[in-house]
Design a protein around this motif. Structure first.
Motif, short mmCIF file in Angstrom:
data_model
loop_
_atom_site.label_atom_id
_atom_site.label_comp_id
_atom_site.label_asym_id
_atom_site.label_seq_id
_atom_site.Cartn_x
_atom_site.Cartn_y
_atom_site.Cartn_z
N GLU A 1 -2.43 3.17 12.14
CA GLU A 1 -3.27 2.85 10.98
C GLU A 1 -3.33 3.97 9.94
O GLU A 1 -3.22 3.74 8.74
N GLU A 2 -3.45 5.17 10.44
CA GLU A 2 -3.62 6.29 9.51
C GLU A 2 -2.41 6.47 8.59
O GLU A 2 -2.53 6.61 7.38
N ARG A 3 -1.22 6.45 9.22
CA ARG A 3 0.00 6.60 8.40
C ARG A 3 0.22 5.40 7.49
O ARG A 3 0.69 5.54 6.37
N GLN A 4 -0.11 4.22 8.01
CA GLN A 4 0.02 3.03 7.17
C GLN A 4 -0.81 3.20 5.90
O GLN A 4 -0.34 2.93 4.80
N ARG A 5 -2.02 3.68 6.09
CA ARG A 5 -2.90 3.87 4.92
C ARG A 5 -2.34 4.89 3.95
O ARG A 5 -2.30 4.67 2.74
N SER A 6 -1.88 6.01 4.50
CA SER A 6 -1.43 7.08 3.60
C SER A 6 -0.11 6.70 2.90
O SER A 6 0.05 6.93 1.70
N VAL A 7 0.81 6.08 3.64
CA VAL A 7 2.07 5.68 3.00
C VAL A 7 1.76 4.66 1.89
O VAL A 7 2.30 4.75 0.78
N PHE A 8 0.89 3.71 2.21
CA PHE A 8 0.59 2.70 1.19
C PHE A 8 -0.01 3.36 -0.05
O PHE A 8 0.41 3.10 -1.18
N ALA A 9 -0.99 4.22 0.16
CA ALA A 9 -1.68 4.83 -0.98
C ALA A 9 -0.73 5.70 -1.80
O ALA A 9 -0.75 5.68 -3.03
N GLU A 10 0.13 6.47 -1.11
CA GLU A 10 0.93 7.44 -1.84
C GLU A 10 2.24 6.88 -2.39
O GLU A 10 2.67 7.26 -3.47
N ARG A 11 2.87 5.99 -1.62
CA ARG A 11 4.20 5.56 -2.05
C ARG A 11 4.28 4.12 -2.53
O ARG A 11 5.08 3.79 -3.39
N ILE A 12 3.50 3.25 -1.91
CA ILE A 12 3.70 1.82 -2.22
C ILE A 12 2.85 1.38 -3.40
O ILE A 12 3.35 0.79 -4.36
N ARG A 13 1.56 1.69 -3.34
CA ARG A 13 0.66 1.20 -4.39
C ARG A 13 1.10 1.61 -5.79
O ARG A 13 1.11 0.80 -6.70
N PRO A 14 1.50 2.88 -5.96
CA PRO A 14 1.93 3.26 -7.31
C PRO A 14 3.09 2.41 -7.83
O PRO A 14 3.18 2.13 -9.02
N ARG A 15 3.96 1.97 -6.92
CA ARG A 15 5.10 1.15 -7.33
C ARG A 15 4.69 -0.28 -7.66
O ARG A 15 5.33 -0.96 -8.45
N LEU A 16 3.64 -0.75 -6.99
CA LEU A 16 3.21 -2.12 -7.25
C LEU A 16 2.48 -2.22 -8.58
O LEU A 16 2.39 -3.30 -9.17
N GLY A 17 1.94 -1.13 -9.03
CA GLY A 17 1.28 -1.11 -10.34
C GLY A 17 -0.10 -1.72 -10.28
O GLY A 17 -0.52 -2.29 -9.31
#
Ligand SMILES: Nc1ncnc2c1ncn2[C@@H]1O[C@H](COP(=O)(O)OP(=O)(O)OP(=O)(O)O)[C@@H](O)[C@H]1O
Ligand code: SF4
Ligand SMILES: [Mg+2]
Length: 338
Positions: free
Chosen positions: A322-338
């Motif tokens: 869970e922890e890595r999922q949260r951090s990867v999403f916040a740092e790498r994925i969300r910015p790309r989704l806009g």
């Protein structure tokens, strides 16, 4: 308390010339009355096969089904055809994508709505006709008392889809399975039909399973979301949470690859690399590992060797944790989704 619909450890396998197709591979979910479950996933992920299994519509000669489907406490897997037949169209109803093939060209729309009503309630012809008019009115057909005598080809695509919904809902089902009910329609009509389903649900308290390719559709329509990949559930939870903070790399891929209704017109979409696995020989471990950018970063090669399990409630079947999922999403994925 037992849920209204409970699917537990469902396996659906087809015997084919090429071998055994593992179309659904240990799927579990529950659904309560008055709620809507969205099922999303790429083509071939097992959405329709799952629903057909719930409805008991697979050919028993070529299909092996294991696991449990409980509807209102009643076991449906392995139930005699007579029992299933009685449930379908009465307690359980379905709407499929293609309304042109689902409606018979030889009978009037009204008759096709009235017949199942007569069959399941024993109503007279006159009563059933009145009911058909009433149903057409409820699904938003203008001049229902006139249109009831039209043949399907006299209806537009959107009207036919409404007529299909009228047919599905005529016996006040407690469970409605809608498999891509709006895919063939333009966006405005899609929205109207989904609103209609919600409205009818509020009136009757039915439980709805809504299968769709379109994450824009699920956002405003469903309560809970199940993301399927290679016949398994890889992520689930309340729809807002899954869309706001998705945890599974496959869900990230879906979000990046699907057009959404509200925003990003003209923004490039990023397809998920690779293709869905063969269901004749699904990859060991996590079935998404050949396409996953994070598989190499999980210790001890677990993605290739160990099948991740999906925790009940909110969660993802993924070794990242869970922890890595949260951090990867916040740092790498969300910015790309806009
Ligand atoms: N009767 C059958 N015999 C053999 N394989 C089948 C059969 N029905 C479905 N399959 C296979 O099972 C897998 C799941 O199919 P399914 O129709 O459930 O996909 P889906 O998620 O509904 O896809 P789509 O979004 O395209 O509708 C696919 O690989 C399909 O080819
Ligand atoms: S379990 Fe491994 S391969 Fe599967 S989604 Fe998670 S990180 Fe990717
Ligand atoms: Mg399908």
């Amino acid at each position: 308390m037992t849920p209204f619909l409970s699917v537990r450890d469902l396996y659906v396998r087809f015997a084919t010339e090429d071998g055994t197709v593992r179309a659904v591979d240990g799927l579990s979910f529950t659904l309560e009355r008055g709620r809507t479950l969205g099922i999303v996933g790429e083509s071939g992920s097992g959405k329709s096969v799952t629903n057909l299994a719930v409805l008991g519509l697979h050919d028993p000669r070529t299909t092996e089904i294991r696991g449990e489907v409980l509807l209102d406490g009643q076991e449906l897997t392995g139930a005699p055809e007579s029992v299933l037949e009685k449930l379908r169209g009465n307690k359980v109803a379905m709407v499929f994508q293609d309304s042109l093939t689902a409606l018979s060209p030889y009978y009037t729309v009204g008759r096709q709505i009235a017949e199942p009503y007569r069959k399941h309630t024993g109503a007279s012809r006159r009563e059933a006709r009145l009911r058909a008019v009433e149903m057409l009115r409820r699904v938003g057909i203008t001049d229902p008392a006139l249109r009831v005598d039209d043949y399907p080809h006299q209806f537009s695509g959107g009207m036919r889809q409404r007529a299909m919904i009228a047919m599905a809902l005529v016996c006040d089902p407690e469970l409605l399975i809608a498999d891509e009910p709006t895919t063939a329609l333009d966006v405005t009509v899609q929205a109207q039909i989904l609103d209609l389903l919600k409205e009818l649900q509020q009136q009757t308290g039915a439980a709805i399973v809504l299968v769709t390719h379109d994450l824009g559709v699920v956002a405003g329509t469903v309560d809970d979301l199940l993301v399927m990949y290679a016949g398994r559930a890889v992520e689930q939870g309340p729809v807002r949470e899954v869309l706001r903070a998705p945890r599974h790399p496959y869900t990230w891929g879906l979000l990046g690859s699907m057009p959404r209704l509200s925003s990003d017109v003209g923004q490039p979409l990023t397809p998920i690399p690779g293709t869905p696995p063969s269901l004749l020989a699904p990859p060991p471990g996590c079935p998404f590992h050949p396409r996953c950018a994070y598989a190499a970063s999980v210790a001890e090669d677990r993605c290739r060797t160990e099948r991740p399990s999906l925790p009940p409630g909110r969660g993802a079947a993924c070794h990242l944790g869970e922890e890595r999922q949260r951090s990867v999403f916040a740092e790498r994925i969300r910015p790309r989704l806009g």
